[in-house]
Design a protein around this motif. Structure first.
Motif, short mmCIF file in Angstrom:
data_model
loop_
_atom_site.label_atom_id
_atom_site.label_comp_id
_atom_site.label_asym_id
_atom_site.label_seq_id
_atom_site.Cartn_x
_atom_site.Cartn_y
_atom_site.Cartn_z
N THR A 105 0.84 -1.20 0.00
CA THR A 105 0.00 0.00 0.00
C THR A 105 0.88 1.25 0.00
O THR A 105 0.71 2.17 -0.81
N TYR A 106 1.82 1.28 0.93
CA TYR A 106 2.68 2.46 1.05
C TYR A 106 3.56 2.64 -0.18
O TYR A 106 3.75 3.77 -0.65
N ASN A 107 4.07 1.56 -0.73
CA ASN A 107 4.91 1.69 -1.93
C ASN A 107 4.11 2.27 -3.08
O ASN A 107 4.64 3.07 -3.87
N THR A 108 2.85 1.86 -3.19
CA THR A 108 1.98 2.41 -4.24
C THR A 108 1.85 3.92 -4.06
O THR A 108 1.95 4.69 -5.02
N LEU A 109 1.66 4.33 -2.81
CA LEU A 109 1.52 5.76 -2.53
C LEU A 109 2.83 6.51 -2.79
O LEU A 109 2.82 7.60 -3.38
N VAL A 110 3.93 5.94 -2.36
CA VAL A 110 5.24 6.59 -2.57
C VAL A 110 5.43 6.87 -4.07
O VAL A 110 5.74 7.99 -4.48
N ALA A 111 5.18 5.83 -4.88
CA ALA A 111 5.37 5.97 -6.33
C ALA A 111 4.46 7.06 -6.88
O ALA A 111 4.90 7.90 -7.68
N ALA A 112 3.19 7.05 -6.45
CA ALA A 112 2.24 8.01 -6.99
C ALA A 112 2.57 9.44 -6.56
O ALA A 112 2.52 10.36 -7.38
N TYR A 113 2.92 9.62 -5.30
CA TYR A 113 3.25 10.98 -4.84
C TYR A 113 4.51 11.50 -5.51
O TYR A 113 4.61 12.68 -5.83
N ILE B 251 11.79 -1.56 -3.29
CA ILE B 251 10.81 -0.93 -4.19
C ILE B 251 10.51 0.50 -3.72
O ILE B 251 10.43 1.43 -4.53
N THR B 252 10.39 0.68 -2.40
CA THR B 252 10.15 2.02 -1.86
C THR B 252 11.27 2.96 -2.32
O THR B 252 11.01 4.05 -2.84
N TYR B 253 12.49 2.52 -2.13
CA TYR B 253 13.62 3.38 -2.49
C TYR B 253 13.75 3.57 -3.99
O TYR B 253 14.09 4.66 -4.45
N ASN B 254 13.46 2.54 -4.75
CA ASN B 254 13.53 2.70 -6.21
C ASN B 254 12.55 3.78 -6.69
O ASN B 254 12.87 4.55 -7.60
N SER B 255 11.38 3.83 -6.07
CA SER B 255 10.40 4.85 -6.46
C SER B 255 10.92 6.24 -6.12
O SER B 255 10.76 7.18 -6.91
N LEU B 256 11.50 6.36 -4.95
CA LEU B 256 12.03 7.66 -4.54
C LEU B 256 13.19 8.09 -5.45
O LEU B 256 13.26 9.25 -5.88
N ILE B 257 14.05 7.13 -5.74
CA ILE B 257 15.20 7.44 -6.60
C ILE B 257 14.71 7.86 -8.00
O ILE B 257 15.20 8.83 -8.58
N LEU C 82 19.82 9.04 -1.61
CA LEU C 82 18.87 7.96 -1.37
C LEU C 82 19.55 6.59 -1.51
O LEU C 82 19.25 5.66 -0.78
N PHE C 83 20.46 6.54 -2.48
CA PHE C 83 21.21 5.30 -2.67
C PHE C 83 22.01 4.95 -1.42
O PHE C 83 21.99 3.82 -0.94
N ASN C 84 22.69 5.96 -0.86
CA ASN C 84 23.47 5.74 0.37
C ASN C 84 22.55 5.36 1.52
O ASN C 84 22.87 4.46 2.30
N GLU C 85 21.43 6.06 1.58
CA GLU C 85 20.49 5.81 2.69
C GLU C 85 20.02 4.36 2.67
O GLU C 85 20.01 3.69 3.70
N MET C 86 19.67 3.86 1.49
CA MET C 86 19.16 2.48 1.44
C MET C 86 20.26 1.47 1.78
O MET C 86 20.01 0.49 2.48
N THR C 87 21.46 1.75 1.31
CA THR C 87 22.55 0.82 1.62
C THR C 87 22.84 0.81 3.12
O THR C 87 23.07 -0.24 3.70
N MET C 88 22.79 2.01 3.72
CA MET C 88 23.04 2.09 5.17
C MET C 88 21.98 1.34 5.95
O MET C 88 22.24 0.81 7.03
#
Length: 457
Positions: free
Chosen positions: A44-52, A78-84, A99-105
């Motif tokens: 649900t949240y990933n869908t929203l992240v992508a749309a926003y 998937i969440t991070y891919n949408s943000l990136i 964002l890339f660093n954030e996800m790796t961390m």
DNA sequence: GTAGGGTTAG
């Protein structure tokens, strides 16, 4: 009776509303579901992240990430891919890397989708070597590249001027069993056309037609655009009708291409007709559509309508871009309103666009043509960035005024900087110097032209 | 959740 909504069903509803940009309704579904005892999950949240990210902005997407955390749901790749992707689409490249660093961390390993987007970012930053490094060091050893990886590569190479490399890679991959998709062909056809390799483009188009794939609106739009650009107007229109006969639906891209061509050839009635059809079909006008319309009204001198359009753009929630402002500046110049154009150019300066070179070029050329060549020279002197169009236009106009010595000086500066001036214009300067009796100046210029030609080859 | 086509100036 009140039924509990399954999470899956809720997610389907949320996704459907997000798809048609109805984010408030998507949020309402979630509120109702919670009331009925169904909690949103990571999907649900990933869908929203992508749309926003897609329809609002990156911060809106990021705020969903915070909501996830508050609900104790962990973001995933998937969440991070949408943000990136959201950051990449808005050219916020440093945010992409953050964002890339954030996800790796956080211990979320990037997948091939993440790296595809990263490659795309490097290409957009004009760093093709870095993009290649991503493929070589990140994707190839640990993950397997997918069709998008290669398409991103082809596109990035073409957009960075490495069309031959793209074609070479295409050929060698194809020999090794790579099956191109329609999008692959479209990328290559466009890249080849853009670099002037029309014959090679035609060969790839033939290959596409011989494969089991069918060209689509995108292929036709590309071919049409290059017909218009090459001055083959009727041929372009033929492609437009061929598209219609084959039953393809026109979208905003194809209408824009053809209406702009109509406008440029003075067929304004037909250009306007395209817009009527677009509106009739319910195609939403974006900023590019509006820009072409602004240009049409400028050409016709329908200024009240131009300013109405600018309001309409804002009311539609769109933002005027560098094309809108440049079109307006050019239109004002053409209408003889040099002061208005200058005022708008200064205003554009304050808006912080990456580049307003085209607007300056318009000003220089139109000022010359309106007889204010010294004013144009003063603007030319203030320009930090100039290109071959700036020089060609100024040199050409100086020759028209028979100021061959000044034209020669400007041309020399241009050659010194490694830029080209349209060849016939160069010849006019040399000839002009001769006819004015400035023989040694002519000889000096000719030898510099020759030298520049050698250095370029 | 990533990749392609459309708009301005000589």
């Amino acid at each position: 009776m009140v039924c509990k909504l399954s999470t899956r069903l809720m997610n389907i509803c949320v996704a459907s509303f997000c798809k048609v940009q109805q984010l408030e309704k998507a949020e309402a579904v979630i509120i109702d579901a919670i009331r009925l005892g169904t909690l949103p999950d990571v999907v649900t949240y990933n869908t929203l992240v992508a749309a926003y990210c897609r329809f609002v902005d990156l911060d809106a997407g990021y705020s969903i990430l915070n909501r996830m955390r508050e609900a104790d749901i962990y973001p995933n790749v998937i969440t991070y891919n949408s943000l990136i992707a959201g950051a990449s689409n808005r050219s916020l490249f440093s945010r992409c890397f953050d964002l890339f660093n954030e996800m790796t961390m956080l211990g979320i390993p990037p997948d091939v989708w993440s790296y595809n987007t990263l490659m795309h970012c490097f290409f957009k930053l004009k760093e093709p070597e870095e993009a290649k490094r991503v493929l070589r060091e990140k994707i190839m050893p640990k993950l397997s590249p997918c069709s998008t990886t290669f398409n991103t590569m082809f596109n990035g190479l073409c957009k960075n001027g490495y069309t031959s490399d793209a074609l070479k890679l295409f050929r060698s991959l194809k020999q090794n069993g790579f099956i191109p998709q329609l999008i692959t062909y479209n990328i290559l056809i466009d890249g080849l056309c853009k670099s002037g390799r029309l014959r090679a483009a035609r060969r790839v188009l033939k290959e596409l037609e011989e494969s089991n794939l069918e060209p689509n609106a995108s292929t036709y739009t590309t071919v049409m655009k290059y017909c218009f650009r090459a001055g083959k107007f009727e041929e372009g229109i033929e492609v437009f009708y061929e598209m219609k006969n084959k039953g393809y639906t026109y979208d905003a891209f194809s209408y824009c291409t053809v209406s702009s061509a109509f406008a440029k050839t003075g067929r304004l009635e037909e250009a306007h007709k395209c817009y009527e059809l677009m509106i009739e079909k319910g195609i939403e006008l974006d900023i590019v559509c509006y820009n072409i319309l602004v240009n049409m009204y400028c050409i016709q001198g329908r200024w009240e309508e131009v300013y109405n359009l600018l309001n309409e753009i804002e009311q539609a929630g769109l933002k005027c871009d560098e094309y809108t402002h440049t079109t307006l500046i050019d239109g004002l110049c053409r209408a003889g309103n040099v002061d208005g154009a200058l005022k708008h150019l200064r205003y554009m300066d304050t808006l912080g666009f990456d580049s307003n070179l085209v607007a300056y070029n318009c000003m220089v050329d139109r000022l010359c043509k309106a007889g204010y060549i010294n004013k144009a020279l003063r603007i030319f002197d203030t320009m930090d960035i100039r290109d071959s169009i700036t020089y060609t236009s100024l040199v050409h106009n100086l020759c028209e005024e028979r100021r061959f010595l000044k034209a020669s000086q400007v041309l020399l500066v241009c050659l010194k900087q490694g830029m080209k001036v349209f060849r016939p214009t160069q010849r006019v300067v040399v000839k002009g110097l001769h006819s004015s009796g400035l023989y040694s100046e002519a000889r000096k210029l000719q030898s510099k032209i020759r030298l520049a030609k050698i250095l370029r080859s």
